[in-house]
Design an enzyme around this catalytic site. Structure first.
Site, mmCIF file in Angstrom:
data_model
loop_
_atom_site.group_PDB
_atom_site.id
_atom_site.type_symbol
_atom_site.label_atom_id
_atom_site.label_comp_id
_atom_site.label_asym_id
_atom_site.label_seq_id
_atom_site.Cartn_x
_atom_site.Cartn_y
_atom_site.Cartn_z
ATOM 1 N N TYR A 1 -49.834 4.684 15.380
ATOM 2 C CA TYR A 1 -50.029 3.281 14.997
ATOM 3 C C TYR A 1 -48.750 2.759 14.377
ATOM 4 C CZ TYR A 1 -52.148 -0.805 12.701
ATOM 5 O OH TYR A 1 -52.458 -2.077 12.294
ATOM 6 N N LYS B 1 -45.241 1.040 2.436
ATOM 7 C CA LYS B 1 -46.099 1.733 1.471
ATOM 8 C C LYS B 1 -45.366 2.167 0.194
ATOM 9 C CE LYS B 1 -49.313 3.129 5.119
ATOM 10 N NZ LYS B 1 -50.469 2.255 4.987
ATOM 11 N N ASP C 1 -41.114 6.136 12.697
ATOM 12 C CA ASP C 1 -41.924 5.244 11.866
ATOM 13 C C ASP C 1 -42.393 6.082 10.673
ATOM 14 O OD1 ASP C 1 -43.914 3.848 10.603
ATOM 15 O OD2 ASP C 1 -44.946 3.229 12.442
HETATM 16 N N1 HOZ Z 1 -53.516 0.502 8.594
HETATM 17 C C1 HOZ Z 1 -53.704 1.118 7.319
HETATM 18 C C2 HOZ Z 1 -54.325 2.458 7.486
HETATM 19 N N2 HOZ Z 1 -53.661 3.300 8.396
HETATM 20 C C3 HOZ Z 1 -54.405 0.212 6.314
HETATM 21 C C4 HOZ Z 1 -55.866 0.092 6.396
HETATM 22 C C5 HOZ Z 1 -56.493 -0.839 5.364
HETATM 23 O O1 HOZ Z 1 -55.880 -1.208 4.370
HETATM 24 O O2 HOZ Z 1 -57.640 -1.179 5.573
#
Ligand code: HOZ
Length: 432
Positions: free
Chosen positions: A149, A272, A244
């Site tokens: 992702y 993050k 990433d």
């Molecule tokens: N995309 C993040 C988790 N891999 C964030 C998910 C979230 O904050 O709901």
């Protein structure tokens, strides 16, 4: 179903209200608990390794706001620095010295980064890096891996992980085919598939982007030689290699997965942790490539709140705390205790699970294993995972509400927290 004894009446009331106001009641899909059933918990406050919900229940937290809380939630030093800076204002929309400080820390730490650009999220960082890959190479195609992702930009919503995997949505409506026709995919850990894509698309592929350790299909590590192989293949084909490290940066090691595995990509994305819990992303890499970014060069990318003083401050303080001697040893020790403990409990209670950890990142699959890629991860028993998740929640343990998300520990987690978690896991695994 594991019996529900937790009183979450206020959470339920607030979430019912939220559903009328926001799609699915949330600001980001995974947190809606759709794949594990039940309703999401509405939080009131966080501190150290713990979170408290609006009904007053306390949980040991292994989500850590999806990664940033590596020093523990609401660390007093981070909060104090933020309070000081807050008095000067929240956003300048102009240069501030704090950007230099964080940039220097990132450049010193991450082997591939010679210059960096700050943005506001991991999604933004990945969007920009892709444009830069194309601008630098003059090629439009990109290779990504199934189940990885890289945020929710159009080009990356192809066989993506995280919420897309969690909700079982293969891709997304609204993403034009003309855009995704340039996104090529391969199974993670499969070098032959990558070689084949390069052979089939000569001089058309700008590069390969990946999570060097996957956290968005659950926790999956690179096979020996995989990252090195990608480095070689990209170089042979005049293409770029991009890590990433939004999840793994400053988590797997201070210098990220690239330090841990000693493979240096051309470009890196971060997010993050470098924002210490405030919205931040960054992309950086080789000076000759980064020099293409406007206003140095012609590749345009911009942001009103980028480099804002609050986010820079939280990032600087967080990296200072992480840079102290012994932090990564502590993170590794505590997380090993957790991951090994979970595997042992599963064995004792007769469940087929696999998994592991690297530094402060971990994961288990309800699956015989081994898990090398997203297809392997999908073989997991999702019903069992849901029951496990619910049972743990009932016992005050907050895990990511998806089999396809990695878990995170922090410097605030103690051996006692881990042992409580393992005792809860034993009870739950004996029941499901
Ligand atoms: N995309 C993040 C988790 N891999 C964030 C998910 C979230 O904050 O709901």
């Amino acid at each position: 179903m594991v019996a529900t004894t937790l009183n979450t009446s206020k959470s339920e009331e607030i979430f019912a209200g939220a559903q009328k106001l926001m799609p699915g009641g949330v600001s980001s899909p995974v947190r809606a608990f759709k794949s594990v059933g039940g309703q999401p918990i509405v939080f009131d406050r966080v501190k150290g390794a713990y979170i408290w919900d609006v009904d007053g229940n306390q949980y040991i937290d292994y989500v850590g706001t999806w990664g940033p809380a590596i020093c523990g939630h609401a660390h007093p030093e981070v909060l104090n620095s933020l309070k000081e800076v807050l008095e000067k204002g929240t956003s300048f929309g102009a240069p501030c010295v704090l950007e230099n400080i964080l940039a220097e820390m990132v450049i010193d730490a991450v082997p591939s980064i010679e210059m960096v650009r700050f943005v506001n999220s991991g999604t933004e960082a990945c969007m920009a890096v892709l444009r830069l890959m194309r601008a630098f190479t003059g090629r439009d195609k990109v290779i990504k891996f199934e189940g990885c992702y890289h945020g929710h930009a159009d080009m990356f919503l192809v066989k993506a992980g995280s919420g897309v995997a969690t909700l079982g949505l293969p891709d997304s409506p609204g993403v034009p085919k003309s855009v995704t026709s340039n996104t090529l995919t391969a199974p993670y850990n499969d070098l032959e598939a990558v070689k084949q894509l390069f052979a089939d698309n000569p001089d058309q592929i700008s590069g390969v982007i990946l999570e060097p350790v996957v956290g968005n299909s659950g926790f999956i590590t690179p096979d020996a030689g995989f990252l090195e192989g990608l480095r070689m293949i990209t170089q042979e084909n005049g293409a770029l290699l991009v890590f990433d490290e939004v999840m793994t940066g400053f988590r797997i090691a201070y210098g990220g997965a690239q330090e841990k595995f000693n493979v240096t990509p051309d470009l890196t994305t971060l997010g993050k942790i470098i924002g210490g819990g405030l919205p931040v992303g960054a992309y950086g890499g080789r000076r000759d490539i980064m020099s293409m970014v406007a206003p140095s060069g012609p590749m345009y990318q911009a942001g009103t709140l980028s480099g804002n003083p609050l986010a820079m401050t939280a990032g600087i303080k967080t990296l200072e705390l992480l840079h102290k001697p012994g932090t990564y040893e502590q993170l590794d020790k505590i997380t090993k205790r957790l991951a090994n403990g979970l595997l042992a409990v599963a064995k004792e209670t007769g469940h087929a699970i696999c998994g592991g950890q690297l530094s402060a990142m971990f994961g288990i699959f309800f699956n015989q294993g081994p898990v090398h890629n997203y297809d392997d991860a999908k073989k997991s028993d999702l019903t069992k995972f849901s029951k496990f998740h619910r049972g743990m929640l009932e016992r005050g343990i907050y895990l990511a509400p998806s089999q396809f998300e990695a878990g995170f520990t922090s410097l605030a987690h103690t051996e006692e927290d881990i042992d409580k978690t393992l005792a809860a896991a034993k009870e739950v695994m004996s029941m499901i």
